[in-house]
Design a protein around this motif. Sequence first.
Motif, PDB file in Angstrom:
ATOM      1  N   ALA A 150       0.828  -1.205   0.000  1.00 43.68           N
ATOM      2  CA  ALA A 150       0.000   0.000   0.000  1.00 43.68           C
ATOM      3  C   ALA A 150       0.864   1.257   0.000  1.00 43.68           C
ATOM      4  O   ALA A 150       0.520   2.255  -0.644  1.00 43.68           O
ATOM      5  CB  ALA A 150      -0.928  -0.006   1.220  1.00 43.68           C
ATOM      6  N   ASP A 151       1.993   1.213   0.689  1.00 42.93           N
ATOM      7  CA  ASP A 151       2.885   2.362   0.763  1.00 42.93           C
ATOM      8  C   ASP A 151       3.614   2.594  -0.560  1.00 42.93           C
ATOM      9  O   ASP A 151       3.797   3.735  -0.990  1.00 42.93           O
ATOM     10  CB  ASP A 151       3.889   2.144   1.892  1.00 42.93           C
ATOM     11  CG  ASP A 151       4.765   3.354   2.140  1.00 42.93           C
ATOM     12  OD1 ASP A 151       4.417   4.157   3.011  1.00 42.93           O
ATOM     13  OD2 ASP A 151       5.792   3.505   1.446  1.00 42.93           O
ATOM     14  N   MET A 152       4.047   1.516  -1.226  1.00 44.01           N
ATOM     15  CA  MET A 152       4.855   1.668  -2.439  1.00 44.01           C
ATOM     16  C   MET A 152       4.017   1.842  -3.708  1.00 44.01           C
ATOM     17  O   MET A 152       4.522   2.300  -4.737  1.00 44.01           O
ATOM     18  CB  MET A 152       5.778   0.485  -2.622  1.00 44.01           C
ATOM     19  CG  MET A 152       5.095  -0.835  -2.924  1.00 44.01           C
ATOM     20  SD  MET A 152       6.236  -2.203  -3.325  1.00 44.01           S
ATOM     21  CE  MET A 152       7.285  -2.287  -1.889  1.00 44.01           C
ATOM     22  N   ARG A 153       2.722   1.498  -3.668  1.00 38.53           N
ATOM     23  CA  ARG A 153       1.913   1.517  -4.894  1.00 38.53           C
ATOM     24  C   ARG A 153       1.911   2.877  -5.605  1.00 38.53           C
ATOM     25  O   ARG A 153       2.045   2.920  -6.831  1.00 38.53           O
ATOM     26  CB  ARG A 153       0.481   1.071  -4.616  1.00 38.53           C
ATOM     27  CG  ARG A 153      -0.392   1.160  -5.867  1.00 38.53           C
ATOM     28  CD  ARG A 153      -1.796   0.632  -5.694  1.00 38.53           C
ATOM     29  NE  ARG A 153      -1.811  -0.813  -5.841  1.00 38.53           N
ATOM     30  CZ  ARG A 153      -1.971  -1.660  -4.834  1.00 38.53           C
ATOM     31  NH1 ARG A 153      -2.141  -1.200  -3.610  1.00 38.53           N
ATOM     32  NH2 ARG A 153      -1.978  -2.956  -5.037  1.00 38.53           N
ATOM     33  N   PRO A 154       1.747   4.014  -4.888  1.00 38.31           N
ATOM     34  CA  PRO A 154       1.758   5.289  -5.618  1.00 38.31           C
ATOM     35  C   PRO A 154       3.032   5.497  -6.435  1.00 38.31           C
ATOM     36  O   PRO A 154       2.975   6.020  -7.558  1.00 38.31           O
ATOM     37  CB  PRO A 154       1.635   6.321  -4.500  1.00 38.31           C
ATOM     38  CG  PRO A 154       0.926   5.594  -3.398  1.00 38.31           C
ATOM     39  CD  PRO A 154       1.453   4.202  -3.463  1.00 38.31           C
ATOM     40  N   ARG A 155       4.190   5.096  -5.908  1.00 31.75           N
ATOM     41  CA  ARG A 155       5.435   5.238  -6.649  1.00 31.75           C
ATOM     42  C   ARG A 155       5.446   4.326  -7.872  1.00 31.75           C
ATOM     43  O   ARG A 155       5.904   4.707  -8.943  1.00 31.75           O
ATOM     44  CB  ARG A 155       6.620   4.906  -5.745  1.00 31.75           C
ATOM     45  CG  ARG A 155       6.854   5.898  -4.616  1.00 31.75           C
ATOM     46  CD  ARG A 155       7.907   5.369  -3.649  1.00 31.75           C
ATOM     47  NE  ARG A 155       8.225   6.319  -2.589  1.00 31.75           N
ATOM     48  CZ  ARG A 155       7.494   6.490  -1.496  1.00 31.75           C
ATOM     49  NH1 ARG A 155       6.399   5.769  -1.307  1.00 31.75           N
ATOM     50  NH2 ARG A 155       7.848   7.367  -0.576  1.00 31.75           N
ATOM     51  N   LEU A 156       4.922   3.113  -7.712  1.00 30.04           N
ATOM     52  CA  LEU A 156       4.894   2.184  -8.839  1.00 30.04           C
ATOM     53  C   LEU A 156       3.947   2.673  -9.928  1.00 30.04           C
ATOM     54  O   LEU A 156       4.226   2.561 -11.121  1.00 30.04           O
ATOM     55  CB  LEU A 156       4.478   0.789  -8.352  1.00 30.04           C
ATOM     56  CG  LEU A 156       5.433   0.100  -7.378  1.00 30.04           C
ATOM     57  CD1 LEU A 156       4.842  -1.221  -6.915  1.00 30.04           C
ATOM     58  CD2 LEU A 156       6.788  -0.116  -8.009  1.00 30.04           C
ATOM     59  N   GLU A 157       2.804   3.217  -9.513  1.00 27.86           N
ATOM     60  CA  GLU A 157       1.830   3.693 -10.503  1.00 27.86           C
ATOM     61  C   GLU A 157       2.376   4.895 -11.271  1.00 27.86           C
ATOM     62  O   GLU A 157       2.150   5.016 -12.487  1.00 27.86           O
ATOM     63  CB  GLU A 157       0.528   4.046  -9.813  1.00 27.86           C
ATOM     64  CG  GLU A 157      -0.235   2.821  -9.298  1.00 27.86           C
ATOM     65  CD  GLU A 157      -1.530   3.183  -8.602  1.00 27.86           C
ATOM     66  OE1 GLU A 157      -1.654   4.353  -8.154  1.00 27.86           O
ATOM     67  OE2 GLU A 157      -2.399   2.312  -8.483  1.00 27.86           O
ATOM     68  N   SER A 158       3.110   5.752 -10.593  1.00 31.88           N
ATOM     69  CA  SER A 158       3.648   6.920 -11.294  1.00 31.88           C
ATOM     70  C   SER A 158       4.768   6.548 -12.242  1.00 31.88           C
ATOM     71  O   SER A 158       5.009   7.246 -13.236  1.00 31.88           O
ATOM     72  CB  SER A 158       4.160   7.945 -10.273  1.00 31.88           C
ATOM     73  OG  SER A 158       5.257   7.428  -9.533  1.00 31.88           O
ATOM     74  N   ALA A 159       5.435   5.413 -11.960  1.00 31.17           N
ATOM     75  CA  ALA A 159       6.545   4.981 -12.814  1.00 31.17           C
ATOM     76  C   ALA A 159       6.101   4.046 -13.929  1.00 31.17           C
ATOM     77  O   ALA A 159       6.839   3.845 -14.895  1.00 31.17           O
ATOM     78  CB  ALA A 159       7.613   4.295 -11.971  1.00 31.17           C
ATOM     79  N   ASP A 160       4.897   3.452 -13.807  1.00 33.43           N
ATOM     80  CA  ASP A 160       4.447   2.462 -14.795  1.00 33.43           C
ATOM     81  C   ASP A 160       4.104   3.166 -16.109  1.00 33.43           C
ATOM     82  O   ASP A 160       3.326   4.115 -16.119  1.00 33.43           O
ATOM     83  CB  ASP A 160       3.205   1.729 -14.272  1.00 33.43           C
ATOM     84  CG  ASP A 160       2.881   0.491 -15.101  1.00 33.43           C
ATOM     85  OD1 ASP A 160       3.805  -0.292 -15.358  1.00 33.43           O
ATOM     86  OD2 ASP A 160       1.722   0.342 -15.500  1.00 33.43           O
ATOM     87  N   PRO A 161       4.683   2.710 -17.235  1.00 31.15           N
ATOM     88  CA  PRO A 161       4.413   3.378 -18.515  1.00 31.15           C
ATOM     89  C   PRO A 161       2.982   3.167 -18.981  1.00 31.15           C
ATOM     90  O   PRO A 161       2.339   2.209 -18.637  1.00 31.15           O
ATOM     91  CB  PRO A 161       5.414   2.711 -19.460  1.00 31.15           C
ATOM     92  CG  PRO A 161       5.723   1.374 -18.845  1.00 31.15           C
ATOM     93  CD  PRO A 161       5.620   1.592 -17.360  1.00 31.15           C
TER      94      PRO A 161
END
Length: 273
Positions: free
Chosen positions: A262-273
């Motif tokens: 839950a903590d890392m998801r925003p970073r992953l979503e912003s980096a996902d092409p």
Amino acid sequence: MHLTSKGFPLFLTFDLDAETMWTARDAGYAKRPILMSQGAYGWKVGTDRILDLLKRHELRTTFFVPGLIVDQRPELMDRILVGGHEIAHHSYSHRWILNLSHDEEREEMERGFEAIKRVAGYAPRGWRSPAAELSDISMQLMLDYGFDYSSNFFDDDSPYLHHVDGKPTKLVELPFRWVLDDAPFFQYSIVLPGRTMQAPSAMLEAWQLELDVLHAERRMMMVGMHPQIIGQPSRLWALERLIEHAKSKGDIWMGRCDEMVADMRPRLESADP
């Protein structure tokens, strides 16, 4: 910059397979009491020893538990939950997915899902397949059941978002590798593959070196363990040394998979092409 707000993510996870490690391979093994006793060690001794270790270090982690074990050992599930740990999905009976029909795989998913909901009071958020296998419907089943994360693939040292049938999803993958699993070092049974027994120091050396490199690269580390294996005294010594090594770095988050995802998801979503 780390992937989470609390530092480098180190996942300490436990697959509480118990007797299903044997019975999933051959139902006839249930009639062999000494084989069954090797699995029973996981729920009779190993898990509580692990819980004591985690309590001493003030850690909350994730246990992947087959629904059958959830149903059979409610008191043990209560002790896991009281410790603040997450119970995640690990099938119902640990049967090999590639040996199942689609209907049987769906039944395994549903029964395990409902077992965890009954005992934990919440729907499981993560899923790990038995024996590291998926079928052609497994990914869609994870989406259908609303899982937040999968911990199944071996293709990266960093978490990522899955694409299923070419479409982006919010399903986070927490990949791992066999070197980060206790079974290749220690799994020994006359009827199981592997049949190896190394010194605990060998596992500790490998895991500490893995942590050093992955931490320096700002990735993540997923460790998969089994209470009937890692819960034995000399192996638990090695796990405690790993925890101490991680703590010495000062910026490592050892926690529950659901909370770290839950903590890392925003970073992953912003980096996902």
